[in-house]
Write an enzyme that holds these catalytic residues in place. Structure first.
Site, PDB file in Angstrom:
ATOM      1  CB  SER A   1      -0.901   0.012   1.235  1.00 38.36           C
ATOM      2  OG  SER A   1      -1.555   1.264   1.352  1.00 38.36           O
ATOM      3  CG  HIS A   2       0.396   4.761  -2.514  1.00 39.40           C
ATOM      4  ND1 HIS A   2       0.002   3.727  -3.330  1.00 39.40           N
ATOM      5  CD2 HIS A   2       0.992   5.665  -3.327  1.00 39.40           C
ATOM      6  CE1 HIS A   2       0.325   4.018  -4.574  1.00 39.40           C
ATOM      7  NE2 HIS A   2       0.923   5.178  -4.605  1.00 39.40           N
ATOM      8  CB  SER A   3      -1.055   4.256   3.840  1.00 40.66           C
ATOM      9  OG  SER A   3      -1.218   4.057   5.226  1.00 40.66           O
TER      10      SER A   3
END
Lengths: 132, 200
Positions: free
Chosen positions: A13-15
């Site tokens: 994920s980007h996070s």
């Protein structure tokens, strides 16, 4: 059944929080039956994805049965493809990137993997979510 | 190509990105996730930090090293896309390239970027700058370092009315129309920096 016999799951994920949170949900479903790793955020800890971290996650979740990767948005997919290409050649054919929503896909894929299903079935189960 | 020119090219490319970081960010905030400026800055600053060893390599290896650094450091989709572009150029170019070599290598690199991004011309991406640049290179002629910056500037501006169907901008559909593509802009900036350095 030893974990390494089952397909591994990698969550990208980007996070970092999304990646770790999705991994927590997977672990609650399947315990330690499935090799699992998460890679979230860029190399500086901000939002983004990091090829080196994705490669490390694939290594961590590696199984002879292969690894299914779940991604969130554009760059996560492109960077995951890059990471797969940079893996040793004999592993590349046993790594798939699922076209599935990241949280639901990870839980579905891991549930399928925990029953010992082969990589193609794990991928298909996650991807069924897109047509449901 | 001597080491001094390779260093100047790396400095010029990094300078072009760093001095336009805010503009690239603003363009990306309009139609993407707003990270293009900082991601490209991070990538090229990492290249700049490694400039000594990179520029000591023959051009093909130097380009490969730049590509690998961008893949590892950029942190967004532009990392693999620009990384692929530089790595493909490194694979195709001889150590002392002619304009003909550049045109041929860029054609091959464009195909590699298309495959990496699963995209094609006219989809509001960096390809919409790279392709006209390649055509102009293949045409050749005099004053290329003066003419190519105009070609890429016009090409980047021509992405404004296009509708994005790849990348984050595609979520916006018709709302992506009316904004310049940030990847097209960064490609134009890099090409211009290269032309200005070689033409200087």
């Amino acid at each position: 059944m030893p974990a390494s016999k089952n397909v591994g799951i990698v969550i990208v994920s980007h996070s970092a929080k999304v990646a770790e949170g999705a991994a927590d949900m997977v672990r609650q479903m399947v315990g330690d039956n499935v090799p699992l790793a998460a890679a979230g955020g860029n190399a500086e800890g901000g939002l983004g994805t990091d090829v080196a971290a994705i490669m490390a996650a694939i290594d961590k979740a590696w199984s002879e049965a292969g690894v299914a990767i779940l991604v969130d948005l554009g760059g996560a997919e492109t960077n995951s493809e890059m990471a797969v290409e940079m893996m040793p050649e004999e592993r590349r054919e046993r790594i798939v990137i699922c076209n599935a929503p990241i949280v639901e896909g990870a839980v579905m894929a891991a549930t399928e993997a925990s029953g010992g299903s082969p990589l193609a079935v794990v991928q298909a189960t996650a991807e069924e979510l897109m047509s449901a | 190509m001597d080491d001094a020119l390779k260093k100047k090219l790396i400095e010029a490319m990094t300078g072009a990105i760093v001095s336009h970081t805010d503009e690239l960010t603003a363009l990306d905030q309009a139609i993407g996730d707003g990270d293009h400026g900082l991601n490209m800055k991070r990538g090229f600053e990492a290249v700049l930090a490694d400039m000594g060893p990179i520029s000591a390599k023959p051009l093909p290896d130097a380009l490969q090293a730049i590509g690998t650094t961008l893949v590892m450091k950029v942190g967004g989709a532009s990392g693999p896309l620009y990384g692929t572009l530089f790595m493909a150029l490194g694979k195709e170019l001889p150590p002392e390239p002619t304009v003909t070599d550049l045109a041929r290598a860029l054609a091959a690199a464009i195909e590699a970027v298309k495959a990496r991004g699963k995209s094609d011309l006219g989809q509001k991406t960096m390809l919409d700058v790279l392709a006209p640049l390649q055509v102009a290179l293949a045409h050749g002629g005099t004053d290329l370092t003066k003419r190519l910056p105009e070609v890429v500037k016009d090409a980047a501006e021509a992405t404004v009315p296009l509708r994005a169907i790849r990348g984050r901008a595609s979520f916006l559909g018709e709302r992506s129309v009316g904004h310049m593509d940030p990847g097209a802009r960064s490609s134009a900036l890099l090409a211009t920096a290269i032309c200005n350095t070689i033409g200087a």
